[in-house]
Design an enzyme around this catalytic site. Structure first.
Site, PDB file in Angstrom:
ATOM      1  CG  ASP A   1      -8.475  -8.454   9.036  1.00 46.84           C
ATOM      2  OD1 ASP A   1      -8.178  -7.404   8.430  1.00 46.84           O
ATOM      3  OD2 ASP A   1      -9.201  -9.333   8.546  1.00 46.84           O
TER       4      ASP A   1
ATOM      5  CD  GLU B   1      -2.558  -1.497   2.503  1.00 45.82           C
ATOM      6  OE1 GLU B   1      -3.507  -2.291   2.537  1.00 45.82           O
ATOM      7  OE2 GLU B   1      -2.030  -1.014   3.536  1.00 45.82           O
TER       8      GLU B   1
END
Length: 331
Positions: A278, A211
């Site tokens: 997560d 990212e």
């Protein structure tokens, strides 16, 4: 290296209990069709899967909420599902886990985001995605804003979990961060590519290597590149901390008041990296909400990621297993 004494670990473990964390973002359902292939279809040259098992699990922001639950906290998932069969399955999973569903809004104009995996003879054959990436409408956005405003005084923290499926719009992101800062509530972010630089003035911003490379238009090849990228994000976003996850390279922590810190990965074996991000944001956030400093919280998150990477499939981190693993390393 960050040392956490056994006494401190015990204190943090107790503090995890009952921490109320809102998880706002793209709620997803993961579906699995599992079976054997013994023949080719007479209709087309494709294998025929004889289904032996079919099951569903939380995905996306819902998996983050599940991790908060298994860490001893109280998750408050906030997001959108469709008025469809998958939405009913998602709701049933919430009920099974006794997770508060007041923040889940049904939008009849979009499907429940569902990723269905077909697994034949233990081999992942195909994934079928049913989703809408369009932004939610203003009416839904206002419902989410109002719900958060009504409950924020009861929260110990907020996680913004963005998978670019349309729930976290630029205007909603701004409203949530503004409200959190006004109420002095911890807020952490797990971003995706879109809206990356909308997440200004948060407590922790946690992107991964890919990212960061994509958004900054650069390659992160060595320690110098890591330092440059982390500090650039820190300055552009004005977050209190930037936590750059580097896969097998571990974690790099940046803040304006201290030197950059690195933490090696704790994964002893890697069976599946699915869901590790997560787990990191969940453990980090509940750790900070429980009184851990940023480095203690990162140590716990690093261990948690290492544990779930050793499991096949997306599994939540269990509090007892996390703290037992850290204690064993302290011996």
């Amino acid at each position: 290296m960050v040392d956490i004494s056994n006494k401190r670990l015990d204190e943090l473990k107790k503090n995890f209990d009952g921490k109320r964390i809102a998880v706002i973002g793209d709620m997803m359902l993961d579906g699995y069709f599992w079976g054997d292939v013994k023949r080719i279809s007479p209709e087309a040259p494709v294998p025929v899967l004889e289904v032996e098992d079919e099951f569903f699990r939380f995905g996306g922001a819902a998996n983050v909420a599940l991790n908060i639950l298994t860490l001893g906290g109280i998750p408050v998932p906030v997001g959108v599902i469709g008025k469809d069969t998958y939405g009913q399955i998602f709701s049933s999973l919430l009920n099974e886990r006794n997770i508060d569903r007041q923040g889940i809004i049904i939008d009849e104009e979009r499907p429940t985001t569902t990723k269905t995996r077909v697994i034949a003879d233990s081999q992942h054959v195909v994934r079928i995605d049913k989703e809408s990436k369009a932004y939610i409408n203003k009416k839904i956005e206002e419902k989410i804003s109002q719900f958060l405003a009504n409950i924020i005084d009861s929260l110990d923290g907020i996680i913004l979990q963005d998978y670019n499926k349309g729930i976290l719009t630029p205007s909603l992101i701004t409203k949530i961060i503004s409200l959190a800062n006004k109420k002095n509530v911890l807020i952490t972010v797990d971003p995706k590519f879109d809206n990356f630089f909308e997440y200004k003035n948060v407590t922790v911003f946690k992107p991964n290597r890919i990212e960061t490379e994509t958004v900054l238009g650069t390659r992160i090849k060595d320690d110098k590149d890591i330092s440059s990228a982390g500090n650039e994000l820190l300055n552009k976003l004005n977050s209190k901390y930037v936590l750059l996850t580097l896969g097998e390279g571990g974690i790099a922590v940046f803040n304006k008041d201290d030197a950059e810190r690195r933490m090696p990965t704790k994964a002893r074996k890697v069976a599946d990296v699915s869901g590790a991000g997560d787990t990191v944001i969940s453990t980090l956030t509940i750790g900070l909400a429980s009184g851990a400093n940023i480095y203690e919280a990162c140590v716990l998150a690093n261990y948690a990621a290492g544990i779930v990477c050793g499991e096949v499939g997306i599994v939540p981190i269990e509090k007892e297993k996390l703290f037992l693993t850290v204690l064993k390393d302290n011996l």
